[in-house]
Design a protein around this motif. Structure first.
Motif, PDB file in Angstrom:
ATOM      1  N   SER A 109       0.841  -1.202   0.000  1.00  0.00           N
ATOM      2  CA  SER A 109       0.000   0.000   0.000  1.00  0.00           C
ATOM      3  C   SER A 109       0.883   1.261   0.000  1.00  0.00           C
ATOM      4  O   SER A 109       0.626   2.215  -0.738  1.00  0.00           O
ATOM      5  N   ASP A 110       1.944   1.238   0.812  1.00  0.00           N
ATOM      6  CA  ASP A 110       2.853   2.395   0.889  1.00  0.00           C
ATOM      7  C   ASP A 110       3.554   2.630  -0.449  1.00  0.00           C
ATOM      8  O   ASP A 110       3.618   3.749  -0.949  1.00  0.00           O
ATOM      9  N   THR A 111       4.115   1.556  -1.017  1.00  0.00           N
ATOM     10  CA  THR A 111       4.940   1.728  -2.221  1.00  0.00           C
ATOM     11  C   THR A 111       4.104   2.000  -3.471  1.00  0.00           C
ATOM     12  O   THR A 111       4.632   2.496  -4.464  1.00  0.00           O
TER      13      THR A 111
ATOM     14  N   LEU B 137      18.803   0.670   9.370  1.00  0.00           N
ATOM     15  CA  LEU B 137      17.863  -0.308   9.943  1.00  0.00           C
ATOM     16  C   LEU B 137      17.241   0.205  11.231  1.00  0.00           C
ATOM     17  O   LEU B 137      17.878   0.934  12.004  1.00  0.00           O
ATOM     18  N   TYR B 138      15.999  -0.213  11.466  1.00  0.00           N
ATOM     19  CA  TYR B 138      15.325   0.056  12.742  1.00  0.00           C
ATOM     20  C   TYR B 138      15.674  -1.076  13.706  1.00  0.00           C
ATOM     21  O   TYR B 138      15.978  -2.205  13.274  1.00  0.00           O
ATOM     22  N   ASP B 139      15.585  -0.786  15.014  1.00  0.00           N
ATOM     23  CA  ASP B 139      15.890  -1.798  16.032  1.00  0.00           C
ATOM     24  C   ASP B 139      15.132  -3.106  15.786  1.00  0.00           C
ATOM     25  O   ASP B 139      15.691  -4.201  15.841  1.00  0.00           O
TER      26      ASP B 139
ATOM     27  N   ALA C  27      19.401   8.099   4.649  1.00  0.00           N
ATOM     28  CA  ALA C  27      18.518   7.428   3.684  1.00  0.00           C
ATOM     29  C   ALA C  27      18.613   5.919   3.893  1.00  0.00           C
ATOM     30  O   ALA C  27      19.661   5.414   4.315  1.00  0.00           O
ATOM     31  N   TYR C  28      17.537   5.228   3.664  1.00  0.00           N
ATOM     32  CA  TYR C  28      17.575   3.758   3.775  1.00  0.00           C
ATOM     33  C   TYR C  28      16.514   3.142   2.863  1.00  0.00           C
ATOM     34  O   TYR C  28      15.552   3.822   2.485  1.00  0.00           O
ATOM     35  N   PRO C  29      16.668   1.867   2.524  1.00  0.00           N
ATOM     36  CA  PRO C  29      15.649   1.227   1.681  1.00  0.00           C
ATOM     37  C   PRO C  29      14.517   0.651   2.521  1.00  0.00           C
ATOM     38  O   PRO C  29      14.759   0.126   3.617  1.00  0.00           O
ATOM     39  N   VAL C  30      13.282   0.710   2.011  1.00  0.00           N
ATOM     40  CA  VAL C  30      12.201  -0.029   2.666  1.00  0.00           C
ATOM     41  C   VAL C  30      12.500  -1.513   2.442  1.00  0.00           C
ATOM     42  O   VAL C  30      13.244  -1.865   1.514  1.00  0.00           O
ATOM     43  N   PRO C  31      11.970  -2.400   3.293  1.00  0.00           N
ATOM     44  CA  PRO C  31      12.264  -3.822   3.090  1.00  0.00           C
ATOM     45  C   PRO C  31      11.888  -4.221   1.649  1.00  0.00           C
ATOM     46  O   PRO C  31      10.766  -3.973   1.216  1.00  0.00           O
TER      47      PRO C  31
ATOM     48  N   ALA D  28      10.317   6.286  -2.076  1.00  0.00           N
ATOM     49  CA  ALA D  28       9.636   5.046  -2.509  1.00  0.00           C
ATOM     50  C   ALA D  28       8.192   4.979  -2.028  1.00  0.00           C
ATOM     51  O   ALA D  28       7.393   4.224  -2.582  1.00  0.00           O
ATOM     52  N   VAL D  29       7.845   5.758  -0.967  1.00  0.00           N
ATOM     53  CA  VAL D  29       6.474   5.687  -0.446  1.00  0.00           C
ATOM     54  C   VAL D  29       5.728   7.027  -0.581  1.00  0.00           C
ATOM     55  O   VAL D  29       4.666   7.204   0.015  1.00  0.00           O
ATOM     56  N   PHE D  30       6.309   7.971  -1.357  1.00  0.00           N
ATOM     57  CA  PHE D  30       5.628   9.228  -1.708  1.00  0.00           C
ATOM     58  C   PHE D  30       5.298  10.089  -0.481  1.00  0.00           C
ATOM     59  O   PHE D  30       4.316  10.837  -0.486  1.00  0.00           O
TER      60      PHE D  30
ATOM     61  N   LEU E  36       2.685   6.638   8.238  1.00  0.00           N
ATOM     62  CA  LEU E  36       3.123   6.082   9.532  1.00  0.00           C
ATOM     63  C   LEU E  36       4.287   5.109   9.332  1.00  0.00           C
ATOM     64  O   LEU E  36       5.259   5.124  10.083  1.00  0.00           O
ATOM     65  N   GLY E  37       4.159   4.268   8.320  1.00  0.00           N
ATOM     66  CA  GLY E  37       5.196   3.245   8.098  1.00  0.00           C
ATOM     67  C   GLY E  37       5.054   2.107   9.077  1.00  0.00           C
ATOM     68  O   GLY E  37       4.275   2.183  10.040  1.00  0.00           O
ATOM     69  N   PRO E  38       5.805   1.027   8.860  1.00  0.00           N
ATOM     70  CA  PRO E  38       5.620  -0.183   9.669  1.00  0.00           C
ATOM     71  C   PRO E  38       6.527  -0.275  10.892  1.00  0.00           C
ATOM     72  O   PRO E  38       6.500  -1.283  11.593  1.00  0.00           O
ATOM     73  N   PHE E  39       7.336   0.750  11.168  1.00  0.00           N
ATOM     74  CA  PHE E  39       8.354   0.573  12.211  1.00  0.00           C
ATOM     75  C   PHE E  39       8.060   1.267  13.530  1.00  0.00           C
ATOM     76  O   PHE E  39       8.916   1.305  14.410  1.00  0.00           O
ATOM     77  N   HIS E  40       6.843   1.803  13.659  1.00  0.00           N
ATOM     78  CA  HIS E  40       6.488   2.350  14.971  1.00  0.00           C
ATOM     79  C   HIS E  40       6.321   1.179  15.941  1.00  0.00           C
ATOM     80  O   HIS E  40       5.806   0.124  15.565  1.00  0.00           O
TER      81      HIS E  40
ATOM     82  N   MET F 105      14.310   3.255  -2.028  1.00  0.00           N
ATOM     83  CA  MET F 105      14.901   4.145  -1.027  1.00  0.00           C
ATOM     84  C   MET F 105      13.933   5.203  -0.480  1.00  0.00           C
ATOM     85  O   MET F 105      13.062   5.701  -1.181  1.00  0.00           O
ATOM     86  N   ARG F 106      14.146   5.520   0.813  1.00  0.00           N
ATOM     87  CA  ARG F 106      13.453   6.634   1.455  1.00  0.00           C
ATOM     88  C   ARG F 106      14.478   7.709   1.791  1.00  0.00           C
ATOM     89  O   ARG F 106      15.604   7.403   2.199  1.00  0.00           O
ATOM     90  N   PRO F 107      14.115   8.971   1.653  1.00  0.00           N
ATOM     91  CA  PRO F 107      15.054  10.035   2.038  1.00  0.00           C
ATOM     92  C   PRO F 107      15.241  10.062   3.554  1.00  0.00           C
ATOM     93  O   PRO F 107      14.392   9.552   4.293  1.00  0.00           O
ATOM     94  N   PRO F 108      16.340  10.659   4.033  1.00  0.00           N
ATOM     95  CA  PRO F 108      16.576  10.721   5.483  1.00  0.00           C
ATOM     96  C   PRO F 108      15.418  11.415   6.199  1.00  0.00           C
ATOM     97  O   PRO F 108      14.999  12.499   5.780  1.00  0.00           O
ATOM     98  N   HIS F 109      14.934  10.783   7.267  1.00  0.00           N
ATOM     99  CA  HIS F 109      13.781  11.350   7.981  1.00  0.00           C
ATOM    100  C   HIS F 109      13.729  10.853   9.416  1.00  0.00           C
ATOM    101  O   HIS F 109      14.300   9.819   9.760  1.00  0.00           O
ATOM    102  N   LEU F 110      12.993  11.607  10.200  1.00  0.00           N
ATOM    103  CA  LEU F 110      12.764  11.291  11.617  1.00  0.00           C
ATOM    104  C   LEU F 110      11.252  11.254  11.803  1.00  0.00           C
ATOM    105  O   LEU F 110      10.548  12.169  11.376  1.00  0.00           O
ATOM    106  N   HIS F 111      10.756  10.151  12.414  1.00  0.00           N
ATOM    107  CA  HIS F 111       9.295   9.999  12.568  1.00  0.00           C
ATOM    108  C   HIS F 111       8.784  10.665  13.847  1.00  0.00           C
ATOM    109  O   HIS F 111       9.444  10.589  14.894  1.00  0.00           O
ATOM    110  N   PHE F 112       7.585  11.218  13.756  1.00  0.00           N
ATOM    111  CA  PHE F 112       6.888  11.788  14.922  1.00  0.00           C
ATOM    112  C   PHE F 112       5.434  11.343  14.931  1.00  0.00           C
ATOM    113  O   PHE F 112       4.793  11.320  13.873  1.00  0.00           O
TER     114      PHE F 112
HETATM  115  C1  BEZ Z   1       9.397   4.178   7.263  1.00  0.00           C
HETATM  116  O1  BEZ Z   1       9.689   5.323   7.033  1.00  0.00           O
HETATM  117  O2  BEZ Z   1       9.745   3.716   8.334  1.00  0.00           O
HETATM  118  C2  BEZ Z   1       8.657   3.380   6.239  1.00  0.00           C
HETATM  119  C3  BEZ Z   1       7.520   3.901   5.672  1.00  0.00           C
HETATM  120  C4  BEZ Z   1       6.828   3.160   4.726  1.00  0.00           C
HETATM  121  C5  BEZ Z   1       7.292   1.905   4.361  1.00  0.00           C
HETATM  122  C6  BEZ Z   1       8.448   1.396   4.931  1.00  0.00           C
HETATM  123  C7  BEZ Z   1       9.148   2.140   5.870  1.00  0.00           C
END
Ligand code: BEZ
Ligand code: FE
Length: 294
Positions: free
Chosen positions: A77-79, A159-161, A191-195, A245-247, A103-107, A212-219
């Motif tokens: 759905s994200d990609t 990578l996330y924990d 920057a990092y790749p989504v799985p 990659a996820v717009f 939101l993404g899957p890593f919260h 790839m996703r650009p460098p970011h910090l989630h809130f």
């Molecule tokens: C993330 O930024 O953590 C993320 C968002 C959407 C898909 C995968 C990762």
């Protein structure tokens, strides 16, 4: 009884006709639209039976990739831009409110709660040190005290924990002070790749797209009486800002990260929350209790 013959011409109408007994109006609307669009898709693409089976197998495999730690359907759905479309239709930032994003899957629920100023990076090799400061305010500029900021990020290894099976790291919960201010330490986002080792990633590759996703910090920011805000801060000048990659990138969320003489990166952002829309009961100035007190 005459048996009707279904053809390419009348099949869609017949499927829709059979929904007439559906009592749930919202469900009926959703399934009607789903059938219409799916049939239109098949008419347009004219898949061979082999192609159709390949599509079904793709979905089966997507399901197989899901477990408690990974939801491949969310990734799909994200990609494919659907998560951001759902967000755009549901969260409309008004009156200078901060824009939302995916939101993404890593919260992870239950991240550690820290005092202001704490460092969410627990290991020396998590990345370059960074200090994030800011405020949380309402749309009239008034500070929101005790707003909860749930923050999380990937390390310098991308990578996330949770992807490494590690305990909580690079995530934490902070609360604004009486003037709506916050500050915490973290690492400069990279920057990092989504799985991309599963079906969603295979689809990206097959269609000539990068993961790839650009460098970011989630809130994820919440405060009583305000609409929860799920968003990111993106690093100005970071890679992939124009091809996330996820717009998820919005220009209002791109901020300067500047490196100080002490080697610490710094970023500042003033978040603005919208008031929660009053419920119908509250609008009517409810004088009677919603439920009889027990
Ligand atoms: C993330 O930024 O953590 C993320 C968002 C959407 C898909 C995968 C990762
Ligand atoms: Fe992320």
């Amino acid at each position: 009884m005459a048996i009707r013959k279904f053809s390419e011409r009348n099949l869609t109408t017949e499927v829709l006709r059979r929904l007439r007994g559906c009592r749930d109006r919202r469900l009926k609307k959703i399934v009607t639209s789903f059938v219409r669009h799916l049939h239109a898709f098949v008419r347009e693409v004219k898949p061979t039976p082999e192609e159709w089976m390949k599509g079904i197998e793709f979905l089966v495999e997507t399901g197989r990739f899901c477990d408690a730690k990974r939801n491949e359907f969310i990734l799909l759905s994200d990609t494919q831009g659907v998560s951001m479309l759902v967000d755009a239709l549901n969260y409309r930032a008004r009156a200078g409110a901060t824009e939302s994003t995916v939101l993404g899957p890593f919260h992870r629920a239950g991240a550690p709660e820290y005092s202001l100023g704490a460092n969410i990076a627990k290991n020396p090799d998590d990345g370059e040190p960074c200090l994030v400061t800011g405020t949380v305010r309402d749309t009239r500029g008034r500070p929101i005290a005790d707003a909860k900021l749930d923050v999380w990020e990937a390390g310098a290894d991308g990578l996330y924990d949770s992807q490494k099976g590690e305990a909580m790291n690079l995530r934490g919960i902070f609360r604004t002070d009486t003037e709506g201010r916050f500050h915490f330490r973290c690492v400069k986002p990279t920057a990092y790749p989504v799985p991309h080792d599963g079906p969603a990633g295979r689809l990206l590759k097959a269609t000539g797209r990068h993961p790839m996703r650009p460098p970011h910090l989630h809130f994820w920011i919440t405060a009583p009486g305000f609409k929860p805000l799920v968003t990111h801060l993106f690093v100005k000048g970071g890679a992939y800002l124009d091809s996330d990659a996820v717009f998820g990138v919005k220009p209002e969320l791109v901020v300067d990260f500047r490196k100080g003489r002490d080697g610490v990166w710094r970023a500042h952002y003033d978040f603005v929350l919208m008031r929660e829309a009053p419920t119908r009961r509250a609008r009517k100035g409810a004088r009677t209790p919603a439920r009889a007190p027990s």
